[in-house]
Design a protein around this motif. Sequence first.
Motif, PDB file in Angstrom:
ATOM      1  N   ASP A 148      -3.938   7.816  -2.180  1.00  0.00           N
ATOM      2  CA  ASP A 148      -3.239   8.704  -3.119  1.00  0.00           C
ATOM      3  C   ASP A 148      -2.783   9.978  -2.392  1.00  0.00           C
ATOM      4  N   GLU A 149      -2.112   9.771  -1.278  1.00  0.00           N
ATOM      5  CA  GLU A 149      -1.745  10.873  -0.391  1.00  0.00           C
ATOM      6  C   GLU A 149      -0.284  10.779   0.013  1.00  0.00           C
ATOM      7  N   VAL A 150       0.440  11.904  -0.055  1.00  0.00           N
ATOM      8  CA  VAL A 150       1.828  11.952   0.396  1.00  0.00           C
ATOM      9  C   VAL A 150       1.835  12.009   1.919  1.00  0.00           C
ATOM     10  N   VAL A 151       2.459  11.011   2.550  1.00  0.00           N
ATOM     11  CA  VAL A 151       2.492  10.960   4.018  1.00  0.00           C
ATOM     12  C   VAL A 151       3.845  11.380   4.577  1.00  0.00           C
ATOM     13  N   PHE A 152       4.856  11.441   3.707  1.00  0.00           N
ATOM     14  CA  PHE A 152       6.185  11.896   4.149  1.00  0.00           C
ATOM     15  C   PHE A 152       6.932  12.435   2.948  1.00  0.00           C
ATOM     16  N   ASN A 153       7.630  13.563   3.142  1.00  0.00           N
ATOM     17  CA  ASN A 153       8.412  14.151   2.063  1.00  0.00           C
ATOM     18  C   ASN A 153       9.470  15.052   2.692  1.00  0.00           C
ATOM     19  N   ASP A 154      10.704  14.545   2.783  1.00  0.00           N
ATOM     20  CA  ASP A 154      11.735  15.314   3.476  1.00  0.00           C
ATOM     21  C   ASP A 154      13.120  14.825   3.069  1.00  0.00           C
TER      22      ASP A 154
ATOM     23  N   LEU B 191      20.065  13.337   0.162  1.00  0.00           N
ATOM     24  CA  LEU B 191      19.197  12.193  -0.109  1.00  0.00           C
ATOM     25  C   LEU B 191      17.793  12.512   0.408  1.00  0.00           C
ATOM     26  N   HIS B 192      16.822  12.491  -0.499  1.00  0.00           N
ATOM     27  CA  HIS B 192      15.440  12.812  -0.163  1.00  0.00           C
ATOM     28  C   HIS B 192      14.573  11.555  -0.249  1.00  0.00           C
ATOM     29  N   LEU B 193      13.500  11.555   0.541  1.00  0.00           N
ATOM     30  CA  LEU B 193      12.565  10.431   0.544  1.00  0.00           C
ATOM     31  C   LEU B 193      11.133  10.963   0.554  1.00  0.00           C
ATOM     32  N   LYS B 194      10.319  10.416  -0.337  1.00  0.00           N
ATOM     33  CA  LYS B 194       8.878  10.707  -0.361  1.00  0.00           C
ATOM     34  C   LYS B 194       8.134   9.383  -0.247  1.00  0.00           C
ATOM     35  N   ILE B 195       7.118   9.338   0.634  1.00  0.00           N
ATOM     36  CA  ILE B 195       6.300   8.143   0.827  1.00  0.00           C
ATOM     37  C   ILE B 195       4.861   8.487   0.481  1.00  0.00           C
ATOM     38  N   ILE B 196       4.237   7.648  -0.350  1.00  0.00           N
ATOM     39  CA  ILE B 196       2.864   7.875  -0.787  1.00  0.00           C
ATOM     40  C   ILE B 196       1.985   6.728  -0.328  1.00  0.00           C
TER      41      ILE B 196
ATOM     42  N   ASP C 196       0.796  -1.219   0.000  1.00  0.00           N
ATOM     43  CA  ASP C 196       0.000   0.000   0.000  1.00  0.00           C
ATOM     44  C   ASP C 196       0.833   1.275   0.000  1.00  0.00           C
ATOM     45  N   LEU C 197       2.138   1.156  -0.085  1.00  0.00           N
ATOM     46  CA  LEU C 197       3.006   2.329  -0.023  1.00  0.00           C
ATOM     47  C   LEU C 197       3.931   2.378  -1.236  1.00  0.00           C
ATOM     48  N   ALA C 198       4.223   3.587  -1.671  1.00  0.00           N
ATOM     49  CA  ALA C 198       5.248   3.806  -2.689  1.00  0.00           C
ATOM     50  C   ALA C 198       6.342   4.659  -2.069  1.00  0.00           C
ATOM     51  N   PHE C 199       7.605   4.289  -2.326  1.00  0.00           N
ATOM     52  CA  PHE C 199       8.753   5.014  -1.801  1.00  0.00           C
ATOM     53  C   PHE C 199       9.548   5.579  -2.983  1.00  0.00           C
ATOM     54  N   ILE C 200       9.827   6.854  -2.928  1.00  0.00           N
ATOM     55  CA  ILE C 200      10.643   7.501  -3.955  1.00  0.00           C
ATOM     56  C   ILE C 200      11.852   8.127  -3.259  1.00  0.00           C
ATOM     57  N   ALA C 201      13.038   7.742  -3.675  1.00  0.00           N
ATOM     58  CA  ALA C 201      14.269   8.318  -3.128  1.00  0.00           C
ATOM     59  C   ALA C 201      15.034   8.959  -4.268  1.00  0.00           C
ATOM     60  N   TRP C 202      15.651  10.108  -3.998  1.00  0.00           N
ATOM     61  CA  TRP C 202      16.431  10.755  -5.045  1.00  0.00           C
ATOM     62  C   TRP C 202      17.588  11.548  -4.450  1.00  0.00           C
ATOM     63  N   ILE C 203      18.609  11.738  -5.286  1.00  0.00           N
ATOM     64  CA  ILE C 203      19.818  12.465  -4.892  1.00  0.00           C
ATOM     65  C   ILE C 203      19.796  13.837  -5.548  1.00  0.00           C
ATOM     66  N   SER C 204      19.887  14.881  -4.736  1.00  0.00           N
ATOM     67  CA  SER C 204      20.006  16.242  -5.240  1.00  0.00           C
ATOM     68  C   SER C 204      21.386  16.794  -4.889  1.00  0.00           C
ATOM     69  N   GLU C 205      21.838  17.723  -5.725  1.00  0.00           N
ATOM     70  CA  GLU C 205      23.124  18.366  -5.471  1.00  0.00           C
ATOM     71  C   GLU C 205      22.951  19.880  -5.502  1.00  0.00           C
ATOM     72  N   PRO C 206      22.443  20.452  -4.418  1.00  0.00           N
ATOM     73  CA  PRO C 206      22.253  21.906  -4.396  1.00  0.00           C
ATOM     74  C   PRO C 206      23.580  22.649  -4.239  1.00  0.00           C
ATOM     75  N   PHE C 207      23.611  23.862  -4.772  1.00  0.00           N
ATOM     76  CA  PHE C 207      24.785  24.719  -4.687  1.00  0.00           C
ATOM     77  C   PHE C 207      24.363  26.069  -4.113  1.00  0.00           C
ATOM     78  N   SER C 208      25.302  26.728  -3.524  1.00  0.00           N
ATOM     79  CA  SER C 208      25.095  28.107  -3.113  1.00  0.00           C
ATOM     80  C   SER C 208      26.353  28.878  -3.465  1.00  0.00           C
TER      81      SER C 208
END
Length: 325
Positions: free
Chosen positions: A158-164, A148-153, A119-131
Amino acid sequence: MKTKIQILIIFLLTSCMSTGEKNRGALISPSSITLKEEQSSLIRPLFHKENNDLKFSKSVLKKEPSSNEYYDRKSKVDSINNLIEISIETSKYVTKTNIELSGSLIGWNNKILVETSKDLAFIAWISEPFSNSNPGPNEMNPNHRFELHLKIIDLPKDEVVFNDMIYSTDCCIDRLSMKYNHINNSILFAYNDFSKPDSEYLMYGFIELADNVPKRKELNPKEIILQDKSEKRWPKFVKNNNDVFLYHTSGDKWSFFEYTGMQQIGISRIDRNNHVTDYRIIADSLPINEELLLIDDTLFYRVENTRRYDEMLIKKIATKDLVQY
């Protein structure tokens, strides 16, 4: 009534018998068996198909004008954010969601992973922010990060329960792998950190879930398998109904670039507490491909075919017969 394919697969599994040999120095794992062509034709399509229920696609909705450029740690520009749409389809649910991917779009497909449970979908991704800190020509930008970011649906709602963001470091998250561990309701992560020595750059961490959200919001990755001084490249997870394994290549010569060291796969079991245990190896005199297939208690792996370069040989070995390190 069993089909011919079912009967042959059962034969493949039951014929992988243990010899009890512990020969760490052997070039070839003593209990491995090379499949015949008829057997290989049944097993070959099963590689890359561990989760037949999941289909997903990724597309760029909004691209920053300069996002095709490669930004290294000497960059003098601010971070750029690209909007990516993730479409997820299982046998029961269909959903779409967007994520922001900071940094270059070069190799962006490999920076995003998708995994599902019932019942859950997990999306993980790598970002490279600069300043922009205006570093000098020979200085490194101290504000370049790997995140490293994680979003759980929740798929039924059809609801995002975690995104950080769950982890941040100045260097270097690469070759990320993720697996949901249904046995103890956890998300497992492994990656290479090339800021560390060759024998120490395999990193592993996990996050436990409760009520579909992380018990803690920060990943705490650690270096693992330090007893083996060979390289530890391309970490991946593989599981059956009862166990999850983490494996990696070490010193193979499979691609354009050659690496020194043993031509083998290192593999460990993840225990009930998500600890890495029981380190073993698959050794062969030929280069081993980095993808494994686990069916019940038998591991299938592929090696270079010296007679047919367009097709790999498939070998099998029982997990209990793996050479213990």
